[in-house]
Design an enzyme around this catalytic site. Structure first.
Site, PDB file in Angstrom:
ATOM      1  N   CYS A 235      -9.648   2.402   2.677  1.00 29.04           N
ATOM      2  CA  CYS A 235     -10.973   1.998   3.144  1.00 29.04           C
ATOM      3  C   CYS A 235     -10.970   1.740   4.650  1.00 29.04           C
ATOM      4  O   CYS A 235     -11.927   2.050   5.355  1.00 29.04           O
ATOM      5  CB  CYS A 235     -11.466   0.767   2.390  1.00 29.04           C
ATOM      6  N   THR A 236      -9.840   1.207   5.160  1.00 26.84           N
ATOM      7  CA  THR A 236      -9.720   0.980   6.605  1.00 26.84           C
ATOM      8  C   THR A 236      -9.721   2.311   7.349  1.00 26.84           C
ATOM      9  O   THR A 236     -10.419   2.490   8.344  1.00 26.84           O
ATOM     10  CB  THR A 236      -8.401   0.226   6.916  1.00 26.84           C
TER      11      THR A 236
END
Ligand SMILES: [Zn+2]
Length: 460
Positions: A235-236
């Site tokens: 997600c980062t």
């Protein structure tokens, strides 16, 4: 031609000289009179730091020079330092194992190698260098993998010291030294213990540890200390990058397979065009998020997962390891108990702690390993557990069992035809495979020379 003969001539001259001096002075310990005075100072007189039971004598030095047999595993950054340190401390019967050849990028820190040696086996060049430089020293090189040798090879050594960059290799040698232990009525025979001194470095961080197999914490006891390979959360990478590395990972993991810039080929870290492509995309991504620091070099580092090697860290860790070898070989000083951490990322920080044995260590506990699974669990889940569990971290486990008196391979990855034949088993449940409650499975893996037995206990 004259150049090539020069070192050889020089060596012979030194040898002749040494021979004469040895005869004249009555010292035949390979060198001039007083050659080992620096070592004698530690062994032939008492001191405030010596072992409580230490008695100064000339025998310890004779033991180092003539009897004590050391195995150095790895002839790279740590290995070069270790060989030099050990040879200059009076150890002369040294074997070194390394499967690598010399690359030009090694030359900045692997100081036993010269440009003319590029392409030659590290172990052989390192052994030649030491043997030429230190009269009387007999380093025996092995251009091989550690897995090419069996128990009888490892049993000949008094102490084994590792300068490896691979956790798999560390675990394997750890397993080998556990397998040579002998027990009588459940009591460990101390003479079967071969101490393992293990050094490791990663950039500005390093560690040195003393392992007495069967007595103190082994490599597998502390497996949780080795972080799994750094992976940034997806997600980062995908939505909120903060570091240049996040942008490079975005280009590598998400953009490369989607855009297939070079057709269906996978990303090759040694192909400059591939790196250039990832670099350009990473820069675009970084500029969208105002993240500085994406460079070609960093891109290559992230793609190839390179952690720069630091010569000074290697020097410190190898010195600590060689000191421990000396302490154990001579019994003159109390060995490190048992794990030294070193960090010079920012200033200098170091401490020592006692790593503890794990009661149910898969490698050294002799306790059968229990696994809990419901009968409805699929073999795939067992496989994932073996590879993902922090204290197991297996790489490509092969699982066999005994069913109705016959050995049966449930899954095996390393041989293509068997993998294909056993792959359907992964989707079957333990019950469908015919396993029963309390069933024993044997697991073989590259992380250990021995098969590990597990017992599967069914949960409701
Ligand atoms: Zn252990």
């Amino acid at each position: 031609m004259a150049d090539a003969e020069e070192p050889e001539k020089k060596r012979r001259r030194i040898e002749d000289l040494t021979e004469k001096m040895a005869v004249e002075s009555g010292h035949r310990d390979g060198g001039w009179d007083g050659r080992w005075n620096h070592v004698r100072k530690f062994l032939e007189r008492p001191g405030p730091f010596t072992h409580p039971d230490f008695e100064p004598s000339t025998e310890s030095l004779q033991f180092l020079l003539e009897t004590c047999k050391i195995l150095v595993i790895g002839a790279g950054g740590l290995g070069c330092e270790l060989l030099k340190n050990l040879a200059l401390s009076g150890f002369r019967l040294i074997h070194v194992v390394d499967m690598d050849t010399i690359d030009v990028s090694n030359l900045n820190r692997q100081f036993l190698f010269r440009p003319k040696d590029v392409g030659r086996p590290k172990a052989e060049v390192a052994a030649d260098f030491i043997n030429n430089r230190i009269p009387g020293c007999k380093v025996v090189p092995h251009f091989k993998k550690i897995q090419d040798f069996d128990e009888s090879f490892y049993r000949q050594f008094h102490i084994i010291v590792c300068g490896l960059d691979s956790i798999i290799a560390r675990r394997w040698i750890n397993g080998m030294l556990i397998s040579v232990l002998s027990y009588e009525d459940g009591v460990l025979d101390p003479s079967s213990i071969i101490p393992l001194i293990d050094g490791g470095t990663e950039g500005f961080k390093g560690n040195a540890r003393v392992i007495l197999p069967g007595m103190t914490a082994c490599i597998d006891c502390t497996l949780e200390l080795y972080p799994p390979q750094i992976n940034f959360p997806m997600c980062t990478i995908a939505s909120m990058p903060r570091l240049p590395e996040h942008c490079i990972e975005y280009a590598r993991i998400l953009q490369w397979p989607k855009e297939q810039p070079f057709g269906e080929t996978s990303l090759d870290g040694d192909n400059p065009e591939h790196i250039q492509w990832v670099f350009e995309r990473s820069k675009d991504r970084a500029s969208q998020f105002n993240i500085p620091g994406v460079t070609y070099r960093l891109t290559q580092g992230v793609v190839k997962r390179i952690i720069p090697a630091v010569a000074s860290t290697n020097a410190v860790i190898a010195a600590a390891c060689a000191t421990e070898v000396f302490k154990i070989a001579t019994s003159a000083y109390i060995p490190l108990n048992n794990y030294l951490v070193f960090n010079d990322v920012d200033g200098l920080y170091t401490y020592t702690f006692e790593a503890e044995r794990k009661e149910n260590c898969t490698a050294c506990s002799q306790v059968p390993q229990d696994l809990q699974f419901p009968p409805s669990a699929k073999l795939q889940e067992v496989l994932e557990y073996l590879t993902e569990n922090a204290s197991l971290q297996m790489k490509s486990p092969a699982i066999t069992t005994t069913l109705e008196g016959k050995n049966k391979t449930l899954y095996l990855q390393s041989v293509k035809s068997i993998e294909e034949r056993t792959r359907p088993n992964l989707c079957k449940t333990l019950k469908e495979l015919g396993l029963s409650d309390g069933q024993e499975i044997a697991v073989a893996d590259v992380t250990t020379p021995q098969t590990v037995l597990f017992k599967i206990n069914f949960t409701a």
